[in-house]
Design a protein around this motif. Sequence first.
Motif, PDB file in Angstrom:
ATOM      1  N   PRO A 247       6.334 -15.140  -0.987  1.00 12.94           N
ATOM      2  CA  PRO A 247       5.676 -13.966  -0.418  1.00 12.94           C
ATOM      3  C   PRO A 247       6.659 -13.307   0.541  1.00 12.94           C
ATOM      4  O   PRO A 247       7.228 -13.975   1.402  1.00 12.94           O
ATOM      5  CB  PRO A 247       4.490 -14.565   0.350  1.00 12.94           C
ATOM      6  CG  PRO A 247       4.888 -15.979   0.650  1.00 12.94           C
ATOM      7  CD  PRO A 247       5.812 -16.400  -0.461  1.00 12.94           C
TER       8      PRO A 247
ATOM      9  N   ARG B  92      14.798 -14.685  -0.316  1.00 15.28           N
ATOM     10  CA  ARG B  92      15.925 -13.755  -0.202  1.00 15.28           C
ATOM     11  C   ARG B  92      16.937 -13.902  -1.331  1.00 15.28           C
ATOM     12  O   ARG B  92      17.614 -12.933  -1.680  1.00 15.28           O
ATOM     13  CB  ARG B  92      16.573 -13.932   1.176  1.00 15.28           C
ATOM     14  CG  ARG B  92      15.665 -13.419   2.301  1.00 15.28           C
ATOM     15  CD  ARG B  92      16.107 -13.892   3.649  1.00 15.28           C
ATOM     16  NE  ARG B  92      15.983 -15.350   3.760  1.00 15.28           N
ATOM     17  CZ  ARG B  92      16.395 -16.049   4.797  1.00 15.28           C
ATOM     18  NH1 ARG B  92      16.949 -15.424   5.816  1.00 15.28           N
ATOM     19  NH2 ARG B  92      16.249 -17.367   4.823  1.00 15.28           N
TER      20      ARG B  92
ATOM     21  N   GLN C 172      -1.805 -14.003  -0.659  1.00 11.92           N
ATOM     22  CA  GLN C 172      -1.686 -14.667   0.638  1.00 11.92           C
ATOM     23  C   GLN C 172      -2.461 -13.903   1.711  1.00 11.92           C
ATOM     24  O   GLN C 172      -2.357 -12.679   1.814  1.00 11.92           O
ATOM     25  CB  GLN C 172      -0.225 -14.776   1.074  1.00 11.92           C
ATOM     26  CG  GLN C 172      -0.105 -15.670   2.306  1.00 11.92           C
ATOM     27  CD  GLN C 172       1.291 -15.716   2.886  1.00 11.92           C
ATOM     28  OE1 GLN C 172       1.780 -14.729   3.420  1.00 11.92           O
ATOM     29  NE2 GLN C 172       1.934 -16.873   2.798  1.00 11.92           N
TER      30      GLN C 172
ATOM     31  N   SER D 263      10.643 -24.325   0.654  1.00 14.70           N
ATOM     32  CA  SER D 263      11.108 -22.964   0.934  1.00 14.70           C
ATOM     33  C   SER D 263      12.176 -22.977   2.023  1.00 14.70           C
ATOM     34  O   SER D 263      12.104 -23.770   2.962  1.00 14.70           O
ATOM     35  CB  SER D 263       9.925 -22.096   1.382  1.00 14.70           C
ATOM     36  OG  SER D 263      10.388 -20.846   1.865  1.00 14.70           O
TER      37      SER D 263
ATOM     38  N   LYS E 109       0.824 -22.181   3.598  1.00  9.39           N
ATOM     39  CA  LYS E 109       2.286 -22.089   3.794  1.00  9.39           C
ATOM     40  C   LYS E 109       2.594 -22.218   5.269  1.00  9.39           C
ATOM     41  O   LYS E 109       2.039 -21.480   6.084  1.00  9.39           O
ATOM     42  CB  LYS E 109       2.795 -20.756   3.242  1.00  9.39           C
ATOM     43  CG  LYS E 109       4.308 -20.613   3.305  1.00  9.39           C
ATOM     44  CD  LYS E 109       4.755 -19.444   2.436  1.00  9.39           C
ATOM     45  CE  LYS E 109       6.259 -19.250   2.428  1.00  9.39           C
ATOM     46  NZ  LYS E 109       6.776 -18.574   3.606  1.00  9.39           N
TER      47      LYS E 109
ATOM     48  N   ASP F 130      16.250 -20.990   2.340  1.00 11.99           N
ATOM     49  CA  ASP F 130      17.693 -21.009   2.025  1.00 11.99           C
ATOM     50  C   ASP F 130      18.022 -21.600   0.661  1.00 11.99           C
ATOM     51  O   ASP F 130      19.146 -22.052   0.454  1.00 11.99           O
ATOM     52  CB  ASP F 130      18.498 -21.779   3.098  1.00 11.99           C
ATOM     53  CG  ASP F 130      18.359 -21.175   4.484  1.00 11.99           C
ATOM     54  OD1 ASP F 130      17.798 -20.072   4.593  1.00 11.99           O
ATOM     55  OD2 ASP F 130      18.784 -21.827   5.453  1.00 11.99           O
TER      56      ASP F 130
HETATM   57  C1  LIG Z   1      11.498  -9.736   4.459  1.00  9.82           C
HETATM   58  C2  LIG Z   1      10.713 -11.009   4.455  1.00  9.82           C
HETATM   59  C3  LIG Z   1       9.332 -10.951   4.471  1.00  9.82           C
HETATM   60  C4  LIG Z   1       8.594 -12.138   4.458  1.00  9.82           C
HETATM   61  N1  LIG Z   1       7.229 -12.059   4.414  1.00  9.82           N
HETATM   62  C5  LIG Z   1       6.506 -13.206   4.311  1.00  9.82           C
HETATM   63  C6  LIG Z   1       5.089 -13.156   4.128  1.00  9.82           C
HETATM   64  O1  LIG Z   1       4.475 -12.087   4.028  1.00  9.82           O
HETATM   65  N2  LIG Z   1       4.411 -14.350   4.062  1.00  9.82           N
HETATM   66  C7  LIG Z   1       5.073 -15.557   4.156  1.00  9.82           C
HETATM   67  O2  LIG Z   1       4.441 -16.603   4.090  1.00  9.82           O
HETATM   68  N3  LIG Z   1       6.396 -15.620   4.287  1.00  9.82           N
HETATM   69  C8  LIG Z   1       7.135 -14.480   4.358  1.00  9.82           C
HETATM   70  N4  LIG Z   1       8.485 -14.559   4.433  1.00  9.82           N
HETATM   71  C9  LIG Z   1       9.132 -15.893   4.398  1.00  9.82           C
HETATM   72  C10 LIG Z   1       9.520 -16.270   2.964  1.00  9.82           C
HETATM   73  O3  LIG Z   1       8.385 -16.425   2.148  1.00  9.82           O
HETATM   74  C11 LIG Z   1      10.355 -17.566   2.923  1.00  9.82           C
HETATM   75  O4  LIG Z   1       9.566 -18.649   3.326  1.00  9.82           O
HETATM   76  C12 LIG Z   1      11.593 -17.474   3.816  1.00  9.82           C
HETATM   77  O5  LIG Z   1      12.255 -16.236   3.647  1.00  9.82           O
HETATM   78  C13 LIG Z   1      12.582 -18.601   3.534  1.00  9.82           C
HETATM   79  O6  LIG Z   1      12.960 -18.599   2.196  1.00  9.82           O
HETATM   80  P1  LIG Z   1      14.319 -17.889   1.632  1.00  9.82           P
HETATM   81  O7  LIG Z   1      15.476 -18.463   2.407  1.00  9.82           O
HETATM   82  O8  LIG Z   1      14.328 -18.281   0.183  1.00  9.82           O
HETATM   83  O9  LIG Z   1      14.197 -16.428   1.863  1.00  9.82           O
HETATM   84  C14 LIG Z   1       9.246 -13.394   4.463  1.00  9.82           C
HETATM   85  C15 LIG Z   1      10.637 -13.425   4.445  1.00  9.82           C
HETATM   86  C16 LIG Z   1      11.373 -12.270   4.429  1.00  9.82           C
HETATM   87  C17 LIG Z   1      12.882 -12.355   4.389  1.00  9.82           C
END
Ligand SMILES: Cc1cc2nc3c(=O)[nH]c(=O)nc-3n(C[C@H](O)[C@H](O)[C@H](O)COP(=O)(O)O)c2cc1C
Length: 314
Positions: A13, A222, A67, A197, A138, A199
Motif C-alpha cells: 500500500p 518503492r 487498507q 516489508s 500492517k 527495503d
Molecule cells: C510514498 C509511500 C506511501 C506509503 N503509503 C502507505 C500506506 O498508505 N499504508 C501503509 O501501510 N504503508 C504505506 N507505505 C509503506 C509501504 O507500504 C512499505 O511498508 C514501506 O515503503 C517499506 O517497503 P519498501 O522499502 O519496499 O518501500 C508507504 C510508503 C511510501 C514510500
Amino acid sequence: MFLDKKQNLILAPMAGISDIPFRKISYDFGADIAVTEMINARGLIEGSKKTYSLMRIDKREINTGIQLFGNDIEIMKRAVEIVCESNLNIKFIDINAGCPAKKVIRGGSGGALLKNLKNLEIMLNSVKKVSNIPVSCKVRIGYDENTISEIVDAIKSSGVKIITIHGRTVKQGFKGKSDLSWIKSFNNDKDMQYIISGDINTPDKAVEIMDKYPKFHIMIGRGALGNPFIFDYIKDLMRNGYYNRVNKEELFKTIRKHYKFMLEVFGDYGVILMRKHIGWYLKGLPESKKLKDKINKIGEYSDVIRELDKYDRN
Ligand SMILES: Cc1cc2nc3c(=O)[nH]c(=O)nc-3n(C[C@H](O)[C@H](O)[C@H](O)COP(=O)(O)O)c2cc1C
C-alpha cells in the motif's frame, strides 16, 4: 484466506501511488496481491466522495485488499461494515498500524496504535467480528523501539492471522535500514502468516529471503516504482536462476499502457498523476532528466505521448 501456500508477491500500500492503474500494471507483471493506499475510516462513515474514490476496485483486479486507518473502534467497525456491504471485488481488509506521518499519528491512528497494544488487540478483534472478509494488520517493529514480540502477541490474541511487518520503528520513519532480524523469531510459528516489508528492492534480495524463509510472503513498495517488472524478475530468478531486464521497447510499451489505464480511471487528471510515474520509469536512461522536465510542463496526453515517441525513436 487470501494468502496461499506459495510465496505470494505483494504490491505494498502506498499513498498516492497504489491506485487502480498501478495495481493493474503490477498484476500484469507478476504481483499476486495488491493493497490500496490507506483509506480514512472516518471519511468513509462521513460519506466523503474523495475517500470513497480511493476504495474503487477494478473488475480486472484479481487479489486486492483495502487498507483502512483510524483510531476509534466504533468508527473502524462501521467502516469495515461499509466495505463489506459495498460488495467490492476485494480479498481482504488490512488495518494500518504503522503509518508514521505526523498528521496520522496526531490523530492516534496508524503507527500510534502501537503505543497501546491492548487497544489494538480490541480494535482488531472488534473489526474481525463484523467482517465477512479476512482481516490483516500492517505494523512496524515497534513505536520507538523494537517490541515486535509483544505486537505479534497482541495481534494473535485478537484472532487476526495475517500480519505485515515493516522492519523499522514508527519513530524511524523511512530512515536507516529495515531490520529483518525479526523474521528468524517467527520462522517456526504455524499460527500466523507473515508478510515481510521494507527495503526488498531487488530481485536478488527478494530471492535470498524467499530461499531462506519459504513460508514468508514478500511485499514490495518503492522497488516497484517505475519498475513493476520486479515481480516477474523475482519469479524468473526463483524459477530459472536468472531474469532478463525489459528492453527499452518493452519499457516504453509499459509506460503507454500505464498511461492509458491512468486516463481510463482518472480522466484528464491522469496526465498530472502519471508525471511522477514517468519520472520513475525514465530514471537512469540517457538525457531522461531533460525529457522528464519537459513532460512535467505538458498538460495534454497526446503531447506527452509525442515527446515519449520522439525519445523512444532516438
Ligand atoms: C510514498 C509511500 C506511501 C506509503 N503509503 C502507505 C500506506 O498508505 N499504508 C501503509 O501501510 N504503508 C504505506 N507505505 C509503506 C509501504 O507500504 C512499505 O511498508 C514501506 O515503503 C517499506 O517497503 P519498501 O522499502 O519496499 O518501500 C508507504 C510508503 C511510501 C514510500
